[in-house]
Write an enzyme that holds these catalytic residues in place. Structure first.
Site, PDB file in Angstrom:
ATOM      1  N   GLY A 249       0.398  -1.469   0.366  1.00 36.93           N
ATOM      2  CA  GLY A 249       0.244  -0.156   0.042  1.00 36.93           C
ATOM      3  C   GLY A 249       0.745   1.246   0.128  1.00 36.93           C
TER       4      GLY A 249
ATOM      5  N   SER B   9       1.889   2.374   2.349  1.00 32.92           N
ATOM      6  CA  SER B   9       1.977   3.221   4.214  1.00 32.92           C
ATOM      7  C   SER B   9       3.378   3.367   4.584  1.00 32.92           C
ATOM      8  CB  SER B   9       1.064   2.715   4.813  1.00 32.92           C
ATOM      9  OG  SER B   9       1.251   1.454   4.764  1.00 32.92           O
TER      10      SER B   9
ATOM     11  N   PHE C 252      -4.005   0.762   8.313  1.00 36.95           N
ATOM     12  CA  PHE C 252      -4.934  -0.073   7.755  1.00 36.95           C
ATOM     13  C   PHE C 252      -5.665   0.153   6.404  1.00 36.95           C
ATOM     14  CE2 PHE C 252      -9.083  -2.351   7.948  1.00 36.95           C
ATOM     15  CZ  PHE C 252      -9.802  -2.717   8.066  1.00 36.95           C
TER      16      PHE C 252
ATOM     17  N   SER D 207      -3.005  -0.200   3.723  1.00 39.74           N
ATOM     18  CA  SER D 207      -1.583  -0.559   3.603  1.00 39.74           C
ATOM     19  C   SER D 207      -2.252  -2.219   3.396  1.00 39.74           C
ATOM     20  CB  SER D 207      -1.373  -1.221   5.292  1.00 39.74           C
ATOM     21  OG  SER D 207      -1.744  -1.447   6.146  1.00 39.74           O
TER      22      SER D 207
ATOM     23  N   SER E 229       3.753  -6.754  11.368  1.00 32.11           N
ATOM     24  CA  SER E 229       3.243  -5.043  11.846  1.00 32.11           C
ATOM     25  C   SER E 229       2.401  -6.259  13.212  1.00 32.11           C
ATOM     26  CB  SER E 229       1.677  -4.824  10.622  1.00 32.11           C
ATOM     27  OG  SER E 229       0.589  -4.109  10.987  1.00 32.11           O
TER      28      SER E 229
ATOM     29  N   GLY F  61      -1.950  -4.810  15.538  1.00 28.55           N
ATOM     30  CA  GLY F  61      -2.840  -3.577  15.426  1.00 28.55           C
ATOM     31  C   GLY F  61      -3.319  -3.367  16.605  1.00 28.55           C
TER      32      GLY F  61
ATOM     33  N   TYR G 224       4.236   4.339  22.239  1.00 26.26           N
ATOM     34  CA  TYR G 224       3.901   4.780  20.634  1.00 26.26           C
ATOM     35  C   TYR G 224       3.728   5.709  21.099  1.00 26.26           C
ATOM     36  CZ  TYR G 224       1.989   4.820  16.186  1.00 26.26           C
ATOM     37  OH  TYR G 224       1.672   5.508  14.851  1.00 26.26           O
TER      38      TYR G 224
END
Lengths: 557, 557
Positions: free
Chosen positions: B145, B147, B213, B216, B226, B228, B478
């Site tokens: 994607g 990203s 999301f 990608s 990855s 989620g 994060y």
């Protein structure tokens, strides 16, 4: 064994079989065992017991071949008393405990015995031995508890270089528990009971109970991708292993304990299952859990194996995952009942009731489900499982058999030594596959084993199975097979049956092994399992990291 | 973008920024946003909006360098209309969407643009393109994607060989669902929304919702490890990926879907995170789940971040694991509230109550916890979490904020493009570490970023953080950072802040990335993370499998 040298704190199993000296299987208190064995494999146990042919003095052990230089260097590294060349120690370190290993060791069949056994005391010593082995172009084979059944421990028969067996037995301590994170730092040579004892004292458990638990090490678990009886809850060793230290030819590898990481192809997952081919695992950061408030194992009977499999699958989808899901096929159920000391009156009544309900008792399957956690969680799990069992026609029979299972679960390998004395061979093969393939995997593998028996003129041959370890997408099927070879050479017979089972695994969507590693025993199926391109990648990895083939060569691929 | 060729069914993001054309962040309906930004990074949004400097015709795109032979071969393999050399398509495939990428693409800074973009239609075509690239000594970079924010997609600046970008966008179908096993076979180019739509239609979900999301692909998720938003329940992509097909230089790699396996170093786990360096992922066997009966996200406030972290840790130990555990620090909480459309009367009352209770509203932290499963399970989870929240001084504020979060969770990247127009740079860095290190990891990283700002004379600079993804042994932190660069060159400023944050991760027991891969952006920290011996093993793997460095060279290590 009683070694006279400084490594004698290191516990080893019998050189000729499973477990500790003085412990053996006997059936005098198991009235159903002899009739069962007669029917199962045609062996008459009513005669006089044969002697166990285990006289070490009759073996011809090849002499150790090692240069004075290397001996001096090894002794300088780990200390003189921890470099051992005596015959019995070297024989103990030649094989694992597969039926092939036991047959060879009893027959004194030693094409290649390690030349020296080295007992390092810490990470640095292990690294130095790795460096010495590479520099001297010797072969280094790490040794944990010696319980491997996939041929991961034996020196290549034609190996002309010096072979060093590196016994990790002195490195057997839990070094640290990070209680905040639930992470224990454990030396790789720590055996199951020592590990749990050190953890339990402080209220923790790693929750990893492979069949080999009593005689295997955490380093061995990592090196072979082990799985344990409670892995449904605690995870396989790949889940448990959050960090690891490895002595590699490229220097000490240190993977710090991390809950998860995004650092490219996982080096942690390369060490898992590496069987010494990338280096020697010296320390493991293992995920640990507080001892659960409650721990219960309940037994159930299902009218058929299919019903049991379907129930286990449904249980695996529960939000409140149990810790053990296990169901034996009818044959294994028969075996379990034949090893019981006596049947209770209650059992007789139960069987009458089941007969009246229309059950064919020859098809009946015993199941164990384990429950752990808080009191409420355990009670919730139990009631959810109860409902599923009922839906699939099963019936709960309480805690009694589960307690027995919990106590005796590590004893089965002793029966194999017993059988060998009587001219019978037994071993196991296990696999895992998706739920959609599981019944094919089961029935076709049973058929494959029986076809092999028929072709070999073995009548009757035995094969039994249980499901253990349920996952969201599938489960592990664990087969045990046994036959009487009498005067025939057992090895080609074993090879034929084992191969038929392994090939059926692959042909029916299963893997070559769920938790017993590749070694030499399963490597013929590796390319079929992970495709030729997968083998090529793995070979590339080994060639790049160990160009001299010094690290346990000949294993995996 | 409107490509005129046959690949135009393939959706791409804006060449100059995040997401689809016509969608952008605006703040006219967010009254608190401008004052917040003024305070946070010193940017005055009250003046006239600057134009978005995104005139493609002003860019100087280097000409494509590719031999006629290779063009002919590629066209012969995938069809003429799927081999594209137009400038915009090539620029779209030059970078991912990191702030470094956006700054360069807007500035027309293209040291190396792919020479050709190829859109294969099936596994065989991908394998043929891999084989062609290796045979022609070209460079092949897989593209999902687009990203990625770790520099995994860009051609090495000094690359003199032909660079092929392999866009997987045409391979976007769920090929099969094995409903018995909960396993979907999905083409690697399938983007998040397409994947969930195809699965949801049949009652299934993969449950993987990274921030990217909407743009990608599942192949990209696998290639970068990855994670989620609901990974606490559904697992990271490494758990979800049970099997995979990869076009490798050694031929098609096929790892069959297996619940678990003991086949040596895990080739599956080598493909995970491999960023195209071992081959091109073409198909994924993903673990899928039945859509849950219930799905609720509840919001909570904690008086401090420490209290929130402690509550999340305790929640992670529950037998009834929630699907989302997330808590923002006070700064991120402020940011979230500043992007709300209007504050409710209820909110004002709540804040008054909290003040009266002695809360410092500037330290208050917003948390989301997700609950999924049967009705009973969800209600049980909720009451268990409620108790823990209370114990840590927190307060539940119901479903409202959670619904908003669920709807808007994928919109944040648009704000970055908006900021860029105004001369502000923002990006993210995330890590994971053991619970015992998490507070150090947080406070020291905040400090490191602020020290970097101070050294750079950026006042004020912004850094905020949330915990997402709890594990038994630790969690993911994060961080988002932003600053106004005005007339200064933003790149060295970004480098300084980013480096300070990354180094703090390593120094405080964290990993270089929890779920954003290594790429070029994080590779400087790889040896510190997995130790030099770990890097050496990984380099060995790549050298052995791709001796010509044809597969996305320069990434990871």
């Amino acid at each position: 064994m009683a070694a006279s040298t400084g490594q004698n704190s290191v516990k080893h199993m019998k050189w000729w079989g499973w477990g500790v000296e003085g412990v053996a299987f006997h059936f005098d208190d198991k009235p159903k065992f002899a009739p069962f064995v007669k029917k199962a494999v045609g062996l008459d146990l009513t005669g006089e017991a044969p002697p166990t042919s285990v006289d070490f003095s009759q073996l011809v052990v090849p002499a150790a071949k090692i240069s004075d230089d290397l001996m001096t260097q090894l002794k300088g590294t780990v200390g003189e008393e921890f470099v051992v060349t005596d015959d019995e120690d070297r024989v103990v370190h030649t094989y694992g405990k597969s039926i092939r290993d036991l047959l060879r060791v009893r027959a004194g069949d030693f094409p290649r015995v390690p030349d020296v056994v080295v007992y390092p005391g810490d990470n640095d010593e292990v690294q130095s031995v790795v460096d010495l082995a590479v520099a001297a172009d010797a072969v280094l084979i790490p040794f944990g508890g010696g319980s491997n059944i996939s041929g991961s421990l034996e020196p290549p028969p034609a190996e002309t270089r010096t072979v060093i067996s590196l016994d990790m037995g002195r490195m057997s301590k839990v070094l640290d528990i990070d209680e905040d994170s639930g992470l224990a730092t454990v030396q790789a040579g720590t055996q199951g009971p020592d590990l749990e004892e050190q953890l339990n004292q402080r209220g923790w458990t790693v929750g990893h109970y492979p069949d080999s638990f009593t005689h295997s090490t955490i380093g061995g678990w990592v090196a072979t991708r082990s799985s344990g009886m409670q892995s449904d809850k605690y995870g396989d060793i790949s889940d448990i292993t959050r960090g690891v230290r490895v002595a590699t030819p490229g220097g000490p590898l240190a993977l710090r304990p991390l809950p998860s990481t995004s650092t490219g192809p996982s080096v942690r997952e390369m060490i898992l299952g590496s069987e010494g081919r990338l280096g020697v695992i010296t320390e493991v950061n293992a995920q640990v859990h507080r001892l659960p408030d409650e721990r219960v194992i309940l037994a159930y009977f299902f009218p058929t194996f299919d019903a049991g499999l379907e129930a286990m699958q449904e249980i695996s989808l529960l939000d409140s995952r149990p810790s053990i899901t296990r169901v034996s096929d009818a044959r294994e159920t028969g075996f379990t009942m034949a090893t019981a000391k006596k049947s209770s009156a209650g059992q007789a009544i139960l069987f009458k009731v089941l007969k009246r309900r229309g059950w064919d008792l020859d098809k009946m399957c015993l199941s164990f489900v384990g429950f752990e956690g808080t009191k409420q969680h355990v009670s919730r799990q139990q009631s959810e499982v109860k409902e599923i069992v009922k839906k699939h026609g099963g019936i709960g029979v309480g805690k009694g058999p589960g307690v027995l299972y919990d106590q005796k679960k590590f004893d089965t390998p002793y029966i194999r030594d017993f059988l060998l004395d009587w001219g019978g061979a037994a071993d196991v093969s296990e696999t895992a596959g998706p739920w959609s393939r599981l019944k094919d995997l089961y029935y076709n593998t049973i058929q494959a084993a029986n076809d092999a028996y028929e072709e070999l003129g073995i009548d009757p041959g035995w094969v039994m199975c249980h499901l253990s370890h349920s996952y969201h997408t599938g489960a592990c099927l664990y087969f045990t097979f046994a036959f009487v070879y009498g005067d025939r050479d057992p090895m080609p017979l074993y090879d034929k049956v084992k191969s038929a089972i392994q090939q059926s695994f692959i042909d029916n969507g299963g893997t070559l092994s769920h938790h017993h590693a590749v070694g030499t025993e399963h490597s013929a199926w590796l390319s079929q399992d992970i495709s030729p391109a997968g083998s090529k990648i793995m070979k590339g990895l080994f060639a790049a990291t160990d160009p001299g083939r010094n690290l346990n060569p000949g294993k995996i691929c």
